[in-house]
Design an enzyme around this catalytic site. Sequence first.
Site, short mmCIF file in Angstrom:
data_model
loop_
_atom_site.label_atom_id
_atom_site.label_comp_id
_atom_site.label_asym_id
_atom_site.label_seq_id
_atom_site.Cartn_x
_atom_site.Cartn_y
_atom_site.Cartn_z
CB THR A 93 0.76 -2.45 -4.06
OG1 THR A 93 1.08 -1.10 -3.70
CG2 THR A 93 1.54 -2.84 -5.30
CB THR B 184 3.40 -2.17 1.99
OG1 THR B 184 3.72 -1.23 0.96
CG2 THR B 184 3.12 -3.53 1.38
CG ASP B 185 2.83 3.41 1.41
OD1 ASP B 185 3.88 2.76 1.22
OD2 ASP B 185 2.34 4.19 0.57
CB THR C 42 14.43 5.41 19.62
OG1 THR C 42 15.62 5.80 18.91
CG2 THR C 42 14.05 4.00 19.22
CD GLN C 43 14.50 11.34 15.30
OE1 GLN C 43 15.51 11.27 14.59
NE2 GLN C 43 14.03 12.49 15.75
CG ASP D 206 -2.87 4.33 -1.71
OD1 ASP D 206 -2.16 4.41 -0.69
OD2 ASP D 206 -2.40 4.31 -2.86
CB SER D 207 -2.11 1.45 3.01
OG SER D 207 -0.82 1.74 2.51
CB SER D 208 -1.14 6.83 1.38
OG SER D 208 0.04 6.16 0.98
#
Length: 400
Positions: free
Chosen positions: A30, A108-109, A326-327, A76-78
């Site tokens: 971004t 950032t993703d 853990t979630q 794009d980090s995605s």
Amino acid sequence: MNITNTTKTSIYRRASSKRPKVLCIYTGGTIGMKKDKSGSYFPVPGYLQEVTDRTPNFKDPGMPLFEILEYPTLIDSSNVKPQDWLNICQDIEANYTAYDGFVVIHGTDTLSFTASALSFFLRNLSKHVVLTGAQIPLSELYNDGLFNLIGAIYMAGWYEIPEVTLFFAGKLYRGNRTQKYSSWELTAFDSACFPCLAQWGATISVHDEFVMYHKEFLNLKEVSKSKHVGAIEQTESLELMADDKPMDVMTHPNESLIIPTKVCNDVVMIYLYPGISGQDILAAAASKRGVILLAYGAGNGPTDDKHFVSAIKQLKSKNVVVIGVTQTHWGLVDLGMYSAGLGRAGAVSGFTMTPSAAYAKLVYLLSIGCSSLEEIETAMCTDIRGEIETFQASTARSNY
């Protein structure tokens, strides 16, 4: 803005007054985007360099000297893949002797995934590698990119912290302890289970006691014992069979930088949810060598479901590593705390590792050629880059 004399004393502050050199590896994200006619953000090649060239802050004599290595195709980090992690490491390795520190500019993703991966891939790291990005691009009047980029370059150059860190919204974190918790707030990241390494306020406060290695170790030819802050057992070495040769996977910053030669990403992450079945697990893990289970609470799952338990045991019988994390945003995986603990099925505890750190660590171990199920499980339960506290080792494996 002159920030030359705003820091408190830290043993990691570079002693020389000569301006250090930093290489900024710009992968995308971004921070360097603009809006198109439809209002969507898109990457603009050369724009980041243009902004730094015209912004006085980056020319301040208190700032390190820096150069930008912009990737030909901004990512794009995605869309980032494990191979991209290795590409970044190769760029750092190729420029390692020419620069005093490195900044990786990234979306950032998946920033925490990349920060975690670099911490493992860059074995024997002795220089500061700082990752950063932005929630709002530099092209907007109101943005966080300018501050994040200045802070990352400043910390990478002036502070000899031999770790992979993440600088965001005035805080410097150990990279493999971070998680993105907000897609909206400018304080997008935190490190719930470990303190930040530094904070920017009216002064720059570096918490020396939380840095993984004491600075004196960096110049020694032999290190008697590594300083892993927060680990219950401070491990000098952990030797595994990797590509049929013994390899110490611990990091020793007084030795030469070593990175993997290939990437094996035969790892899947599975988020547990009410109603998940054993067949769902087997389908998701088909042809994989490792599974990260995002468990409920302290490491629980539907262990009353015999098909679910059977699925985990089937994977183990096929030499597939199964790690439970853990979630929740904060907490310890203790497989022996409840009868519903995943230890009943044979999973191994990830303790305080974040999901992204557990995934990146398992990818790393497979990438360097580790094949023994027992050795990989041992390594996953061992602090090798400051990524984990194990507390009670007896809870790592099942007693069932």
